[in-house]
Design a protein around this motif. Structure first.
Motif, PDB file in Angstrom:
ATOM      1  N   ILE A 126       0.965  -1.012  -0.039  1.00 13.16           N
ATOM      2  CA  ILE A 126      -0.095  -0.113  -0.030  1.00 13.16           C
ATOM      3  C   ILE A 126       0.944   1.336   0.018  1.00 13.16           C
ATOM      4  N   PHE A 127       1.819   1.468   0.792  1.00  8.19           N
ATOM      5  CA  PHE A 127       2.529   2.503   0.828  1.00  8.19           C
ATOM      6  C   PHE A 127       3.641   2.854  -0.001  1.00  8.19           C
ATOM      7  N   THR A 128       4.151   1.698  -0.700  1.00  6.47           N
ATOM      8  CA  THR A 128       4.907   1.780  -1.773  1.00  6.47           C
ATOM      9  C   THR A 128       4.090   2.354  -3.070  1.00  6.47           C
ATOM     10  N   LEU A 129       2.835   1.860  -3.079  1.00  3.89           N
ATOM     11  CA  LEU A 129       1.764   2.492  -4.275  1.00  3.89           C
ATOM     12  C   LEU A 129       1.303   3.858  -3.921  1.00  3.89           C
ATOM     13  N   LEU A 130       1.360   4.180  -2.751  1.00  3.93           N
ATOM     14  CA  LEU A 130       1.053   5.652  -2.127  1.00  3.93           C
ATOM     15  C   LEU A 130       2.568   6.367  -2.736  1.00  3.93           C
ATOM     16  N   GLY A 131       3.643   6.011  -2.510  1.00  2.00           N
ATOM     17  CA  GLY A 131       4.643   6.780  -3.084  1.00  2.00           C
ATOM     18  C   GLY A 131       4.925   6.673  -4.437  1.00  2.00           C
ATOM     19  N   LEU A 132       3.845   6.244  -5.025  1.00  2.00           N
ATOM     20  CA  LEU A 132       4.211   6.129  -6.766  1.00  2.00           C
ATOM     21  C   LEU A 132       5.164   5.091  -7.071  1.00  2.00           C
ATOM     22  N   ILE A 133       5.401   4.085  -6.320  1.00  2.00           N
ATOM     23  CA  ILE A 133       6.592   3.021  -6.557  1.00  2.00           C
ATOM     24  C   ILE A 133       7.895   3.511  -6.313  1.00  2.00           C
ATOM     25  N   VAL A 134       8.163   4.255  -7.305  1.00  2.00           N
ATOM     26  CA  VAL A 134       9.459   5.070  -7.382  1.00  2.00           C
ATOM     27  C   VAL A 134      10.065   5.568  -6.088  1.00  2.00           C
ATOM     28  N   PHE A 135       9.087   6.450  -5.385  1.00  2.00           N
ATOM     29  CA  PHE A 135       9.302   7.184  -4.322  1.00  2.00           C
ATOM     30  C   PHE A 135       8.775   6.355  -2.944  1.00  2.00           C
ATOM     31  N   GLY A 136       8.146   5.344  -3.301  1.00  2.00           N
ATOM     32  CA  GLY A 136       7.480   4.647  -2.063  1.00  2.00           C
ATOM     33  C   GLY A 136       8.244   3.450  -1.467  1.00  2.00           C
ATOM     34  N   ALA A 137       9.044   2.627  -2.663  1.00  2.00           N
ATOM     35  CA  ALA A 137       9.458   1.428  -2.298  1.00  2.00           C
ATOM     36  C   ALA A 137      10.571   1.442  -1.109  1.00  2.00           C
ATOM     37  N   MET A 138      11.471   2.641  -1.136  1.00  2.00           N
ATOM     38  CA  MET A 138      12.810   2.732  -0.283  1.00  2.00           C
ATOM     39  C   MET A 138      12.101   2.797   1.115  1.00  2.00           C
ATOM     40  N   PRO A 139      11.180   3.956   1.249  1.00  2.00           N
ATOM     41  CA  PRO A 139      10.661   4.213   2.803  1.00  2.00           C
ATOM     42  C   PRO A 139       9.796   3.167   3.254  1.00  2.00           C
ATOM     43  N   ALA A 140       8.994   2.316   2.309  1.00  2.00           N
ATOM     44  CA  ALA A 140       8.084   1.380   2.872  1.00  2.00           C
ATOM     45  C   ALA A 140       8.939  -0.068   3.168  1.00  2.00           C
ATOM     46  N   THR A 141      10.074  -0.170   2.625  1.00  2.00           N
ATOM     47  CA  THR A 141      10.984  -1.155   2.681  1.00  2.00           C
ATOM     48  C   THR A 141      11.787  -0.932   4.093  1.00  2.00           C
ATOM     49  N   THR A 142      12.252   0.303   4.404  1.00  2.00           N
ATOM     50  CA  THR A 142      12.758   0.866   5.591  1.00  2.00           C
ATOM     51  C   THR A 142      11.570   0.513   6.594  1.00  2.00           C
ATOM     52  N   ALA A 143      10.500   1.001   6.350  1.00  2.65           N
ATOM     53  CA  ALA A 143       9.589   0.835   7.385  1.00  2.65           C
ATOM     54  C   ALA A 143       9.273  -0.787   8.064  1.00  2.65           C
ATOM     55  N   VAL A 144       9.426  -1.558   6.999  1.00  2.78           N
ATOM     56  CA  VAL A 144       9.374  -3.158   7.194  1.00  2.78           C
ATOM     57  C   VAL A 144      10.492  -3.281   8.258  1.00  2.78           C
ATOM     58  N   PHE A 145      11.733  -2.846   7.835  1.00  3.25           N
ATOM     59  CA  PHE A 145      12.983  -3.232   8.643  1.00  3.25           C
ATOM     60  C   PHE A 145      12.885  -2.666  10.052  1.00  3.25           C
ATOM     61  N   TYR A 146      12.041  -1.476  10.084  1.00  8.93           N
ATOM     62  CA  TYR A 146      11.969  -0.737  11.376  1.00  8.93           C
ATOM     63  C   TYR A 146      10.960  -1.556  12.180  1.00  8.93           C
ATOM     64  N   VAL A 147       9.846  -2.078  11.777  1.00 10.16           N
ATOM     65  CA  VAL A 147       8.784  -2.817  12.417  1.00 10.16           C
ATOM     66  C   VAL A 147       9.669  -4.145  12.861  1.00 10.16           C
ATOM     67  N   ILE A 148      10.318  -4.698  12.198  1.00 11.80           N
ATOM     68  CA  ILE A 148      10.926  -5.913  12.530  1.00 11.80           C
ATOM     69  C   ILE A 148      11.910  -5.661  13.572  1.00 11.80           C
ATOM     70  N   ARG A 149      12.804  -4.448  13.505  1.00 12.40           N
ATOM     71  CA  ARG A 149      13.662  -4.146  14.728  1.00 12.40           C
ATOM     72  C   ARG A 149      12.884  -4.035  15.993  1.00 12.40           C
ATOM     73  N   LYS A 150      11.639  -3.578  15.977  1.00  5.57           N
ATOM     74  CA  LYS A 150      10.762  -3.289  17.307  1.00  5.57           C
ATOM     75  C   LYS A 150      10.481  -4.607  17.737  1.00  5.57           C
ATOM     76  N   TRP A 151      10.325  -5.418  16.715  1.00 10.28           N
ATOM     77  CA  TRP A 151       9.890  -6.922  17.372  1.00 10.28           C
ATOM     78  C   TRP A 151      10.950  -7.504  18.278  1.00 10.28           C
ATOM     79  N   LEU A 152      12.196  -7.263  17.618  1.00  6.93           N
ATOM     80  CA  LEU A 152      13.379  -7.951  18.041  1.00  6.93           C
ATOM     81  C   LEU A 152      13.877  -7.367  19.308  1.00  6.93           C
ATOM     82  N   GLU A 153      13.527  -5.952  19.297  1.00  9.10           N
ATOM     83  CA  GLU A 153      14.252  -5.224  20.476  1.00  9.10           C
ATOM     84  C   GLU A 153      13.272  -5.170  21.630  1.00  9.10           C
ATOM     85  N   GLU A 154      11.951  -5.102  21.360  1.00  9.97           N
ATOM     86  CA  GLU A 154      10.710  -4.785  22.156  1.00  9.97           C
ATOM     87  C   GLU A 154      10.214  -5.991  22.717  1.00  9.97           C
TER      88      GLU A 154
END
Length: 203
Positions: free
Chosen positions: A28-56
């Protein structure tokens, strides 16, 4: 005994549901960023959530953390991503030219080595990005140093990606409904292990 089995099954089901939901948010958020501008922040957000799972906690709020990372890292991740993608395309173009036209084995080997170093640097890029605050170009230097300095974790990431490749080849539906988090999870897990050991040794 029976209760433990039921709790284990429910735990696995809960984890799978979270992975699927996280993948859905990435789409959804990759598409919201028109793919080109959404893929990097959306992928970053996935890693951020997983980091929270591991640390918290595995029950750390998914949407709240995803949206926070997407919004906060939108500009920076895209800036870094443009260079990363550019480097990858340049290496791919050089590899294709070397393979089809130049035909010099030594040059071809050098390009393959550089491509491999680029790949293992990429393994640590997102885990480093969502955990540390560095200067712009340190986000390329630090993952490279980690990739070479932590060979066990780097090898484990590569093996996990090879296994996932065959898993997705056999069960493509899993890639469609949960591919990005399943790829990101082992990378973040092994990187988190490396970070924790390095920080414990520095303490």
């Amino acid at each position: 005994m029976f209760n433990n089995i039921i709790e284990g099954i429910l735990g696995i089901g809960n984890w799978c549901a979270k992975i699927i939901y996280l993948h859905f948010l990435w789409i959804i958020f990759t598409l919201l960023g028109l793919i080109v501008f959404g893929a990097m922040p959306a992928t970053t957000a996935v890693f951020y959530v997983i980091r929270k799972w591991l640390e918290e906690d595995i029950d750390a709020p998914i949407f709240k953390n995803f949206y926070r990372s997407y919004k906060d890292h939108f500009v920076k991740s895209n800036g870094l991503g443009i260079i990363l993608v550019g480097m990858g395309l340049f290496l791919y173009y050089d590899y294709s030219i070397s393979k089809m036209e130049i035909g010099i084995p030594f040059l071809h080997f050098i390009i393959l080595v550089i491509g491999f170093l680029y790949f293992i640097t990429l393994l640590y890029f997102f885990p480093v990005f969502v955990r540390y605050e560095f200067k712009f170009f340190d986000y390329y230097k630090k993952p490279f140093q980690l990739a070479l300095g932590r060979p066990f974790e780097t090898l484990a990431m590569i093996i996990s990606f090879v296994l996932l490749y065959y898993f997705f080849h056999i069960f493509p539906l899993f890639f469609v409904v949960a591919g990005v988090p399943l790829i990101a999870y082992p990378s973040m897990w092994f990187a988190h292990r490396a970070f924790s050991q390095i920080e414990a040794g520095a303490a």
